[in-house]
Write a protein that holds these residues in place. Structure first.
Motif, mmCIF file in Angstrom:
data_model
loop_
_atom_site.group_PDB
_atom_site.id
_atom_site.type_symbol
_atom_site.label_atom_id
_atom_site.label_comp_id
_atom_site.label_asym_id
_atom_site.label_seq_id
_atom_site.Cartn_x
_atom_site.Cartn_y
_atom_site.Cartn_z
ATOM 1 N N UNK A 272 124.712 66.637 58.502
ATOM 2 C CA UNK A 272 125.583 67.789 58.238
ATOM 3 C C UNK A 272 127.047 67.479 58.546
ATOM 4 N N UNK A 273 127.303 66.903 59.715
ATOM 5 C CA UNK A 273 128.678 66.627 60.132
ATOM 6 C C UNK A 273 129.366 65.648 59.187
ATOM 7 N N UNK A 274 128.605 64.648 58.695
ATOM 8 C CA UNK A 274 129.184 63.663 57.774
ATOM 9 C C UNK A 274 129.638 64.332 56.474
ATOM 10 N N UNK A 279 134.420 66.387 53.170
ATOM 11 C CA UNK A 279 135.200 67.383 52.438
ATOM 12 C C UNK A 279 136.515 67.694 53.143
ATOM 13 N N UNK A 280 136.480 67.835 54.458
ATOM 14 C CA UNK A 280 137.692 68.176 55.190
ATOM 15 C C UNK A 280 138.725 67.054 55.140
ATOM 16 N N UNK A 281 138.282 65.817 54.957
ATOM 17 C CA UNK A 281 139.193 64.679 54.909
ATOM 18 C C UNK A 281 139.976 64.636 53.602
ATOM 19 N N UNK A 282 139.583 65.423 52.619
ATOM 20 C CA UNK A 282 140.298 65.471 51.344
ATOM 21 C C UNK A 282 141.766 65.824 51.557
ATOM 22 N N UNK A 283 142.023 66.612 52.602
ATOM 23 C CA UNK A 283 143.396 67.027 52.901
ATOM 24 C C UNK A 283 144.274 65.826 53.220
ATOM 25 N N UNK A 290 136.687 59.974 49.516
ATOM 26 C CA UNK A 290 135.693 59.190 48.775
ATOM 27 C C UNK A 290 134.971 58.216 49.701
ATOM 28 N N UNK A 291 135.700 57.622 50.642
ATOM 29 C CA UNK A 291 135.077 56.720 51.610
ATOM 30 C C UNK A 291 133.980 57.448 52.395
ATOM 31 N N UNK A 292 134.317 58.665 52.881
ATOM 32 C CA UNK A 292 133.376 59.387 53.712
ATOM 33 C C UNK A 292 132.253 60.035 52.899
ATOM 34 N N UNK A 298 124.953 57.904 52.228
ATOM 35 C CA UNK A 298 124.029 56.956 52.851
ATOM 36 C C UNK A 298 123.220 57.631 53.957
ATOM 37 N N UNK A 299 123.855 58.504 54.735
ATOM 38 C CA UNK A 299 123.142 59.220 55.795
ATOM 39 C C UNK A 299 122.047 60.108 55.209
ATOM 40 N N UNK A 300 122.343 60.738 54.074
ATOM 41 C CA UNK A 300 121.348 61.599 53.414
ATOM 42 C C UNK A 300 120.163 60.779 52.907
ATOM 43 N N UNK A 301 120.458 59.628 52.293
ATOM 44 C CA UNK A 301 119.397 58.778 51.756
ATOM 45 C C UNK A 301 118.517 58.239 52.884
ATOM 46 N N UNK A 302 119.135 57.792 53.966
ATOM 47 C CA UNK A 302 118.359 57.302 55.115
ATOM 48 C C UNK A 302 117.460 58.398 55.670
ATOM 49 N N UNK A 303 117.984 59.622 55.673
ATOM 50 C CA UNK A 303 117.176 60.751 56.159
ATOM 51 C C UNK A 303 115.921 60.913 55.307
ATOM 52 N N UNK A 304 116.067 60.737 53.989
ATOM 53 C CA UNK A 304 114.903 60.856 53.105
ATOM 54 C C UNK A 304 113.845 59.809 53.434
ATOM 55 N N UNK A 305 114.281 58.579 53.633
ATOM 56 C CA UNK A 305 113.334 57.511 53.957
ATOM 57 C C UNK A 305 112.652 57.757 55.304
#
Length: 400
Positions: A272-274, A279-283, A290-292, A298-305
């Protein structure tokens, strides 16, 4: 519908220090009451004005009211016995919405728990956070709510029962346990303001029930008027229940994000925090965003696995790009589908370019990556989340 009822007292008993429970008999009144409404009670001819009381329960022809001894009127009411009659005007005001979809959290302090009990009687998916000065002020409420709600959370100022502190102290923790659709609250105004602020920070709807001294209860005398963001309104007629957003202005520190709903889902807390940070870093810049986005993806995909054994990693794959390795498996491609897989690959490639300073991304490209991440998170929520509800990406929430 409101009218005057001649009611008979069934019982009038002390339940805590200076607190009484009054039960009156009126089949007709009990059938027209909505959760959150109130009545105006004529205590006796000795008193010119009626006294307003929130309806705590209305079923099987019995109306239940709780009151605290605070003056001549309530002290006189406490002397009333079973079998005596009371002249009651009701049911008054606009109550809570009991047809809302999803789980509701009730947050009440002191006598403000009375109208919330009437909500608990009419909604099945509901929990309550009870606040009081000490154990003596919450024990009877626990008994009243225990057969009407699924979970009960308790705070007391002195720590004599439940958590020590206020409802607003425990509320953020409670919101981590379940995915709530809304918060309904009643109690001291300072408490409701704090509850509304926390609800706002978590992108939750919040409805507040005001308690005010009033004369007529019908909107004629204006004695119960309050200031709202839409001008003066009458608690007795326009309320007592209001959308908190009509009443309170919230601290600007509140972070509004398309991904804020993830904070209320304990199962997704790990990424969630990632997502929110991306989004907040867009500012700062689209490139930083885009980096974040790639990091969050990647954090979401790892969570799925980690949480679904049908996802099988490719063995023997020699690559430094772990995200590419994970999303290249056939099990992953089949599960998410071609369209979503392309969006994930797009974010991976764009993220790599941003990380290695190979490209300067503009506003539109940054937004596209955020929307792709949002679509992936929505897919995860739909397939693995509790109490899923569809959401729309709101571009105006992106800080610029």
């Amino acid at each position: 519908m409101k009218k005057i009822f001649d009611t008979e007292i069934k019982s009038n008993v002390k339940v805590a220090e200076n607190i009484f429970r009054l039960e009156i008999l009126s089949q007709e009144l009990s059938e027209i009451v909505s959760a959150g409404q109130f009545v105006q009670v004529k205590i006796s001819d000795e008193f010119t004005l009626r006294r307003p009381f929130g309806i705590a329960s209305a079923k099987n022809g019995v109306i239940k009211i709780f009151y605290r001894l605070v003056g001549r009127g309530t002290n006189s009411l406490a002397n009333k016995k079973a079998g005596e009659h009371l002249d009651i005007l009701g049911a008054l005001g606009n109550g809570f919405n009991t047809n809302i979809v999803g789980r509701i959290l009730l947050v009440g302090g002191g006598m403000g728990l009375a109208p919330l009990l009437s909500v608990a009687e009419k909604i099945s998916a509901v929990d309550v956070l009870i606040g009081g000065k000490n154990a003596g002020e919450v024990n009877f409420w626990v008994k009243e709510f225990q057969n009407e709600v699924e979970k009960i959370y308790i705070t007391t100022d002195d720590g004599s029962r439940g958590s020590k502190g206020f409802t607003t102290t425990l509320l953020p923790e409670v919101l981590e346990y379940d995915n709530y659709a809304a918060i309904y609250t009643c109690g001291p105004e300072i408490m409701m303001r704090g509850v509304a602020q926390i609800a706002n920070e978590n992108d939750l709807a919040c409805y507040v029930s005001f308690e005010r001294r009033m004369a007529c209860g019908l909107g004629a005398c204006l004695s119960c008027s309050i200031d709202t963001l839409q001008g003066r309104k009458k608690v007795c007629k326009d309320g007592p229940v209001f959308d908190a957003a009509e009443i309170f202005t919230f601290k600007s520190a509140k972070i509004s994000s398309n991904f804020s709903f993830l904070k209320n889902k304990s199962e997704f807390k790990i990424f969630a925090a990632d997502c929110i940070e991306a989004e907040q870093t867009f500012e700062r810049s689209p490139n930083a965003c885009v980096k974040l986005v790639r990091t969050a993806m990647e954090a979401c995909v790892k969570w799925l696995y980690d949480n679904d054994k049908k996802f099988i990693k490719i063995s023997g794959k020699n690559t430094s790009d772990k995200l590419f390795e994970l999303i290249s498996s056939r099990s992953f491609a089949v599960a998410v589908g071609k369209n979503l897989l392309n969006k994930i690959h797009h974010c991976r490639k764009a993220g790599n370019q941003a990380i290695h300073n190979e490209k300067d991304f503009n506003y539109e490209e940054g937004v596209r990556c955020l929307i792709n991440l949002f679509d992936f998170v929505q897919w995860i929520d739909r397939n693995y989340g509790k109490n899923y509800k569809p959401r729309i990406f709101e571009i105006e929430k992106i800080p610029t």
